[in-house]
Design an enzyme around this catalytic site. Structure first.
Site, PDB file in Angstrom:
ATOM      1  N   ARG A  59       1.220  -5.352  -5.009  1.00  0.00           N
ATOM      2  CA  ARG A  59       1.496  -5.896  -3.690  1.00  0.00           C
ATOM      3  C   ARG A  59       1.617  -7.048  -4.290  1.00  0.00           C
ATOM      4  O   ARG A  59       1.004  -8.753  -3.719  1.00  0.00           O
ATOM      5  CB  ARG A  59      -0.519  -5.914  -3.404  1.00  0.00           C
TER       6      ARG A  59
ATOM      7  N   GLY B  17       0.754  -1.126  -0.230  1.00  0.00           N
ATOM      8  CA  GLY B  17      -0.104  -0.003  -0.368  1.00  0.00           C
ATOM      9  C   GLY B  17       0.858   1.277   0.093  1.00  0.00           C
ATOM     10  O   GLY B  17       1.856   1.075   0.364  1.00  0.00           O
TER      11      GLY B  17
END
Ligand code: FBP
Length: 553
Positions: free
Chosen positions: A143, A79
């Site tokens: 990710r 993130g």
């Protein structure tokens, strides 16, 4: 690219740095270290990088410089968090200062960029465009997990081709765990590539005795606190709404707690306390409704409730439900996908154990549905998609209605819900994050030049003036313990949850009854980048309480 006035002015900001890093540096090594626990097992898994000493850099005589260029690579993982661009700028300035012919390569869109050989050289023109800005858009993030030997070998091909001596992985606990595994692997095959980590996540849960905070936490909390303060001022003016505000933080409640310390809401739920006291969903509803009823007696039919994003997974009954759902969906996803949308709820109810089925059936339709949404790459429920704030507002409303019928509550209740997460993850970094990140990056380049691998760049003493900060490296293996993941014991960096005996929570606990009943709102206002140091440079309240035991007001 059109730039705002703030962007233009901010581009010229020179990050503050520890004085020890100003000129030439030498490293001072401490004693050898041990992992957090499970020492024997972890030593076996990391024979080449276990037990390394903690390092700090101090000023040295002589000119800064090395004879050969030092090429480095960088990855942004997970993130977004304010300050990432400055870590990269710090690395860039560090290697250029060491040797002007050094090069920095950014791997695009996260770890996948390394494996797929998707990269770009970060030139001074590019770096200058991004100095002191928020976001990860300089190279993008992703990710994907970097964990297999095939991926490591694929990555090595491109690192060798680019003559990259050190790879920096900027990420959270999982990414830094993977960085440690990669460092060990490259060392074990004498690949000639070092790996250094950098502590990133707005969630604030990558910290310990040597990593004071993860970058981005400071800015994100300041942005959310500004918004919460604004809402509280509105609610104190209109006096007719209860605001249920969920804030990000996948697991730990550090963000919720920090925002509470900054804004003094009427209620802040802390997931770690919910778990420790084994509170049920109904206990939480009763607590919130109780505060609302007490304020209503004083004709204060308004207020604010801060809810941590991860709450749902800390309520024991729901945690059990999620765990069974995770298992069930892992094995029956295809069948579940084929069930008609309108029949999915009944399908799940019919498949779960009686206990979990009952809990599932008691949840509002929307939340029940959200619990079955696609899992993230780690197999976890994507908690940011679960509307806990709506769940609580709806259930509190029902409880108050019931109490009103029983004559236990007289008041008016109207709720508004909010979710703050993406509003803060790419904000222009606060001075704290701007300086901290630049120093983390610069330190990473010094660790690289010193030939270190398997370290996380660390900057400590950050509640003092930046000149007095202490820069160095902490061996990643020191932070590892064994945890069960996907049914197997794996070495991982322990996630730092809110400590119920820690100073930030104890301070909140000492104030919460007062904040619940009285209206003691604080309005922090927007982050200030220029102006008096007490307005612009203050670190988070969490850090102040943890490091000094008190809050600068
Ligand atoms: P990291 O731990 O990777 O820094 O991400 C933190 C976070 O912002 C959480 O607060 C949130 O739950 C999650 O990312 C949301 O991520 P995404 O937008 O990828 O769903």
């Amino acid at each position: 690219m059109t730039k705002s006035a703030l962007q233009i002015a901010r581009a010229g900001y020179v990050p503050k740095m520890p004085s020890e890093l100003r000129g030439n540096v030498k490293l001072v090594e401490g004693a050898s270290t041990e992992s957090l626990s499970d020492q024997e097992e972890i030593k076996k898994l990391f024979p080449n990088t276990y037990g390394l000493p903690i390092i700090k850099f101090v000023q040295d005589e002589g000119e800064v410089g090395i004879s050969e260029p030092l090429n480095m690579g960088v990855i942004l993982s997970g993130g977004q968090a304010p300050g990432g661009h400055n870590v990269i700028a710090g690395i860039f300035d560090g290697i250029k200062k060491l040797n002007k012919d050094s090069k920095l390569y950014g791997f695009l869109l996260g770890p996948a960029g390394l494996v797929n050989h998707n990269y770009k050289e970060l030139t001074s023109e590019i770096i200058d465009e991004y100095r002191n800005t928020g976001g990860f858009d300089i190279i993008g993030s992703g990710r994907d997990k970097l964990e297999t030997k095939e991926q490591f070998d694929k990555g090595l091909e491109i690192l060798k081709k680019l003559d990259v001596k050190t790879l920096v992985i900027i990420g959270g606990d999982d990414s830094n765990t993977n960085a440690a595994v990669l460092a060990e692997y490259y060392k074990s095959i004498n690949a000639g590539v070092q790996v250094i980590g950098c502590p990133k996540t707005i969630d604030g849960d990558l910290k310990n005795d040597y990593i004071e905070t993860s970058f981005g936490f400071d800015t994100a909390c300041k942005v959310y606190s500004e918004l919460i303060g604004n809402i509280q001022r509105d609610c104190n003016s209109a006096r007719k709404y209860w605001h249920f505000i969920k804030v990000m933080g996948r697991s730990a409640s550090h963000i919720a707690l920090e925002c509470a310390l900054q804004t003094h809401p009427n209620i802040c739920i802390v997931s770690e306390e919910v778990e420790a006291k084994e509170l049920s969903l109904d206990d939480i509803i009763e607590y919130i409704a109780g505060v609302i009823a007490n304020r209503a007696e004083k004709e204060l039919n308004f207020g604010s409730v801060i809810i941590p994003e991860g709450l749902i997974e800390f309520i024991p009954a729901i945690k059990n439900l999620i765990s069974e759902l995770n298992d069930f969906l892992a094995h029956n996803q295809e069948e579940f996908d084929l069930v008609r949308r309108s029949a999915k709820r009944e399908y799940i109810i019919s498949k779960l154990s009686p206990e979990n089925s009952e809990v599932y059936a008691s949840l509002p339709e929307s939340v029940a549905r959200q619990l079955t949404f696609d899992r993230d790459p780690h197999g976890n429920v994507q908690v940011s998609q679960i509307e806990t704030e709506k769940l609580l507002a709806e259930m509190v409303g029902k409880k108050l209605k019931q109490w009103a019928e029983e004559g236990k509550y007289v008041g008016k209740f109207a709720s508004i819900t909010h979710f703050f997460g993406y509003e803060g993850r790419c904000a222009a970094p606060s001075n704290y994050d701007t300086d901290y990140c630049y120093t983390l990056g610069y330190t990473a380049s010094m660790l690289a030049a010193a030939g270190k691998t398997g370290y996380i760049s660390s900057v400590r003493n950050t509640t003092a003036k930046a000149e007095e900060w202490v820069a160095g490296g902490v061996p990643t293996t020191m932070m590892l313990n064994l945890e069960r993941r996907h049914g197997e014991m794996k070495p991982v960096i322990q996630k730092a949850l809110v400590e119920l005996e820690g100073a930030p929570f104890l301070y909140y606990k000492s104030q919460r009854e007062k904040w619940a009943l009285e209206t003691d709102y604080v309005y922090p206002g927007p982050i200030q980048y220029f102006g008096p140091t007490e307005v612009c440079d203050q670190p988070s309240k969490t850090l102040q309480l943890e490091q000094t035991g008190k809050i600068e007001e």
